[in-house]
Design an enzyme around this catalytic site. Structure first.
Site, PDB file in Angstrom:
ATOM      1  N   ASP A  94       0.738  -0.624   0.218  1.00  0.00           N
ATOM      2  CA  ASP A  94      -0.342  -0.430   0.064  1.00  0.00           C
ATOM      3  C   ASP A  94       0.165   1.013   0.073  1.00  0.00           C
ATOM      4  O   ASP A  94       2.426   0.947   0.423  1.00  0.00           O
ATOM      5  CB  ASP A  94      -0.753  -0.265   1.024  1.00  0.00           C
ATOM      6  CG  ASP A  94      -2.031   1.245   1.423  1.00  0.00           C
ATOM      7  OD1 ASP A  94      -2.279   1.757  -0.065  1.00  0.00           O
ATOM      8  OD2 ASP A  94      -2.577   1.026   2.531  1.00  0.00           O
ATOM      9  N   SER A  95       0.570   2.532  -0.852  1.00  0.00           N
ATOM     10  CA  SER A  95       1.398   3.924  -0.593  1.00  0.00           C
ATOM     11  C   SER A  95       1.289   4.330   0.507  1.00  0.00           C
ATOM     12  O   SER A  95       2.717   5.189   0.365  1.00  0.00           O
ATOM     13  CB  SER A  95       0.032   4.232  -1.631  1.00  0.00           C
ATOM     14  OG  SER A  95      -1.209   5.147  -1.518  1.00  0.00           O
ATOM     15  N   GLY A  97      -1.076   5.838   1.620  1.00  0.00           N
ATOM     16  CA  GLY A  97      -1.956   7.064   1.819  1.00  0.00           C
ATOM     17  C   GLY A  97      -3.392   7.070   2.507  1.00  0.00           C
ATOM     18  O   GLY A  97      -3.962   7.964   3.300  1.00  0.00           O
ATOM     19  N   PHE A  98      -3.782   5.697   2.972  1.00  0.00           N
ATOM     20  CA  PHE A  98      -4.917   5.525   3.569  1.00  0.00           C
ATOM     21  C   PHE A  98      -4.073   5.525   5.172  1.00  0.00           C
ATOM     22  O   PHE A  98      -5.063   6.031   6.084  1.00  0.00           O
ATOM     23  CB  PHE A  98      -5.423   4.072   3.697  1.00  0.00           C
ATOM     24  CG  PHE A  98      -5.778   3.643   4.891  1.00  0.00           C
ATOM     25  CD1 PHE A  98      -7.748   4.457   4.864  1.00  0.00           C
ATOM     26  CD2 PHE A  98      -5.689   3.130   6.245  1.00  0.00           C
ATOM     27  CE1 PHE A  98      -8.440   3.329   5.162  1.00  0.00           C
ATOM     28  CE2 PHE A  98      -6.845   2.441   6.996  1.00  0.00           C
ATOM     29  CZ  PHE A  98      -7.838   3.288   5.572  1.00  0.00           C
ATOM     30  N   GLN A 197     -11.016   6.681  -7.656  1.00  0.00           N
ATOM     31  CA  GLN A 197     -11.576   7.021  -6.441  1.00  0.00           C
ATOM     32  C   GLN A 197     -12.728   8.474  -6.825  1.00  0.00           C
ATOM     33  O   GLN A 197     -12.777   8.386  -7.657  1.00  0.00           O
ATOM     34  CB  GLN A 197     -10.359   8.595  -5.427  1.00  0.00           C
ATOM     35  CG  GLN A 197      -9.301   7.757  -4.706  1.00  0.00           C
ATOM     36  CD  GLN A 197      -9.205   6.933  -3.072  1.00  0.00           C
ATOM     37  OE1 GLN A 197     -10.589   7.215  -3.187  1.00  0.00           O
ATOM     38  NE2 GLN A 197      -8.575   6.613  -2.491  1.00  0.00           N
ATOM     39  N   GLY A 224     -11.237   4.174  -1.528  1.00  0.00           N
ATOM     40  CA  GLY A 224     -12.103   5.361  -1.024  1.00  0.00           C
ATOM     41  C   GLY A 224     -13.671   4.239  -0.446  1.00  0.00           C
ATOM     42  O   GLY A 224     -14.226   5.474  -0.720  1.00  0.00           O
ATOM     43  N   ASP A 274      -8.162  -7.475   0.099  1.00  0.00           N
ATOM     44  CA  ASP A 274      -7.420  -7.225   0.993  1.00  0.00           C
ATOM     45  C   ASP A 274      -8.129  -6.711   2.181  1.00  0.00           C
ATOM     46  O   ASP A 274      -8.861  -6.561   1.956  1.00  0.00           O
ATOM     47  CB  ASP A 274      -5.535  -7.096   1.191  1.00  0.00           C
ATOM     48  CG  ASP A 274      -6.067  -5.007   1.017  1.00  0.00           C
ATOM     49  OD1 ASP A 274      -5.943  -4.798   2.137  1.00  0.00           O
ATOM     50  OD2 ASP A 274      -7.081  -4.617   0.555  1.00  0.00           O
ATOM     51  N   CYS A 312     -13.618 -28.029   8.244  1.00  0.00           N
ATOM     52  CA  CYS A 312     -12.931 -26.712   7.840  1.00  0.00           C
ATOM     53  C   CYS A 312     -11.241 -28.434   8.142  1.00  0.00           C
ATOM     54  O   CYS A 312     -11.955 -28.418   8.810  1.00  0.00           O
ATOM     55  CB  CYS A 312     -12.539 -26.028   8.597  1.00  0.00           C
ATOM     56  SG  CYS A 312     -10.991 -24.550   8.675  1.00  0.00           S
ATOM     57  N   CYS A 314      -7.725 -26.959   8.170  1.00  0.00           N
ATOM     58  CA  CYS A 314      -7.275 -25.772   8.620  1.00  0.00           C
ATOM     59  C   CYS A 314      -6.607 -26.447   9.807  1.00  0.00           C
ATOM     60  O   CYS A 314      -6.527 -27.549  11.193  1.00  0.00           O
ATOM     61  CB  CYS A 314      -7.604 -25.019   9.416  1.00  0.00           C
ATOM     62  SG  CYS A 314      -8.024 -24.235  10.887  1.00  0.00           S
ATOM     63  N   CYS A 317      -8.944 -26.120  13.506  1.00  0.00           N
ATOM     64  CA  CYS A 317     -10.093 -27.002  13.089  1.00  0.00           C
ATOM     65  C   CYS A 317      -9.242 -28.548  12.890  1.00  0.00           C
ATOM     66  O   CYS A 317     -10.873 -29.846  13.506  1.00  0.00           O
ATOM     67  CB  CYS A 317     -11.321 -26.778  11.758  1.00  0.00           C
ATOM     68  SG  CYS A 317     -11.939 -25.403  12.366  1.00  0.00           S
ATOM     69  N   HIS A 356      -7.095 -20.427  11.202  1.00  0.00           N
ATOM     70  CA  HIS A 356      -8.564 -20.318  10.829  1.00  0.00           C
ATOM     71  C   HIS A 356      -9.256 -19.560   9.998  1.00  0.00           C
ATOM     72  O   HIS A 356      -9.461 -19.710   8.951  1.00  0.00           O
ATOM     73  CB  HIS A 356      -9.469 -21.307  11.880  1.00  0.00           C
ATOM     74  CG  HIS A 356     -10.523 -20.851  11.333  1.00  0.00           C
ATOM     75  ND1 HIS A 356     -11.372 -22.569  10.826  1.00  0.00           N
ATOM     76  CD2 HIS A 356     -11.984 -20.383  11.579  1.00  0.00           C
ATOM     77  CE1 HIS A 356     -12.620 -21.470  10.272  1.00  0.00           C
ATOM     78  NE2 HIS A 356     -12.228 -20.883  10.664  1.00  0.00           N
TER      79      HIS A 356
END
Length: 392
Positions: A94-95, A97-98, A197, A224, A274, A312, A314, A317, A356
């Site tokens: 990620d740049s 910005g957030f 945006q 955004g 993500d 599941c 995993c 589980c 999980h």
């Protein structure tokens, strides 16, 4: 160096869903895909080997936080983020910005960039499109995100109006051009994505999209959303924007979301997702399962011998055998045990619940890819909704 190649393998005739492969400098990613978030160079509580075993193909790092700590001198000495965190598959960064948007009153946005006080030591810093490109070049991430202003849903306690959203969107477009120029100057061998945006205004989204497409980025993201807006507004923008992006390039929906958001995002043409939700919620005792969300801290789980999700496979589980209860296995850890670990604050608890939740998200995306390969995405979508509504 491959930089980026996107191959479209299949499309769903009844939606915008699509199946593809994304080839990057550190490997091939099967899409649609969910990308676990590793903000500080680690997905919290999970070994890189475990991420590979559960099917993670690409993970995230964060420009802002890695710039703060450990710093570019350390990252440069390791040749980038891959060697530093021992992850040999693709990485997206990620740049920043957030993150600077989330600083609120601690930052000041101008045409030049964002001035802010470091949350680590209070130093006065300036993050610009050029600096973001320089940091991400040192990190050597396979996918570099343009530096943008994350248009807020609310401004000073009220909903952001159209004029404010336009100013923000147009600033991000100017920054996108500066990012492209600096990326080229640095001769970064990886791929740079532009970010659409425009807030909650469809016509602004279309203006942003058209300008970015004219710049001819290798891939595009929708930013955004998931910034405090009502779910119906997020779904409205998700239904409007992704499928309008170029069909021959990857599409990324940033920061989204719940399992339902992922399935609906795929239906609208999204290739990449993500979100911190599976890892953050795991640490707070909220578990995602095929049959709805489970609140591990509820007292009713104190004596429950079942695993988190009987279907599941995993490690949490099904244990080392990897055979679910639904298939006759009896390995793994009980809800009672994980409830106990949570109550006692034992670190093994959030480690197992994180494994999980990530496994569930990654397996959901694998099932979506298989459904698209088989031409039955619509059937999968209906069964997914029915299963999740059933409840645990």
């Amino acid at each position: 160096m491959t930089a980026l190649q996107f191959d479209l393998l299949a499309t769903d005739p009844d939606s915008h869903a699509r199946r593809g492969t994304l080839t990057l400098n550190h490997g091939v990613v099967q899409t649609p895909i969910f990308m676990p978030v590793g903000t500080y160079g680690t997905v919290k509580g999970v070994m890189p080997r475990s991420l590979e075993e559960m099917g993670a193909q690409i993970i995230l790092g964060n420009t802002f936080h890695l710039w703060m700590r450990p710093g570019l001198d350390v990252m440069g000495a390791f040749g980038g983020l891959h060697a530093f965190e021992q992850w040999n598959k693709p990485i997206l960064t990620d740049s920043g910005g957030f993150q600077v948007w989330s600083l609120g009153a601690m930052r000041k946005i101008s045409e030049e960039g964002v001035k802010f006080a470091s949350p680590v030591n209070g130093d006065k810093l300036l993050l610009t499109p050029e600096v973001s490109m320089q940091i991400q070049t040192v990190l050597n991430s396979d996918i570099v995100m343009q530096f943008d202003e994350c248009t807020p849903y609310e401004t000073q306690g009220r909903i952001t109006n159209e004029a404010e959203a336009r100013r923000s969107m147009e600033l991000s477009l100017r920054w996108a051009r500066r990012c492209q120029a600096e990326f080229a100057r640095l001769q970064n061998p990886n791929a740079l994505f532009g970010i659409v945006q425009g807030g909650m205004f469809e016509h602004l989204r279309e203006e942003s999209l058209a300008a970015l497409v004219e710049m001819d980025f290798p891939g595009y993201a929708v930013g955004g959303v998931s910034v405090g807006e009502p779910k119906e507004d997020m779904r409205r923008i998700t239904a409007h924007t992704p499928h309008r992006l170029p069909a021959h390039k990857p599409r990324y929906l940033m920061g989204v979301g719940t399992p339902e958001d992922l399935v609906e995002g795929v239906a609208q043409g999204v290739d990449m997702f993500d979100c911190v939700m599976p890892t953050r919620n795991a640490r707070n005792g909220t578990i995602f399962t095929r049959y709805g969300d489970l609140k591990l801290r509820n007292a009713r789980h104190r004596n429950d011998p079942q695993p988190l999700d009987p279907s599941c496979t995993c490690h949490a589980c099904a244990g080392t055998a990897g055979v679910s209860w639904a298939d006759g296995g009896r390995g793994g850890f009980s809800r009672a045990y994980l409830h106990h670990l949570d109550r006692c604050g034992e670190m093994l608890g959030p480690m197992l619940t994180t494994i999980h939740n990530l496994h569930y998200y990654l397996n959901l995306m694998r099932e979506i890819r298989e459904a698209l390969d088989a031409g039955r995405f619509g059937e999968f979508r209906r069964q997914f909704a029915s299963d999740r509504a059933r409840g645990v």
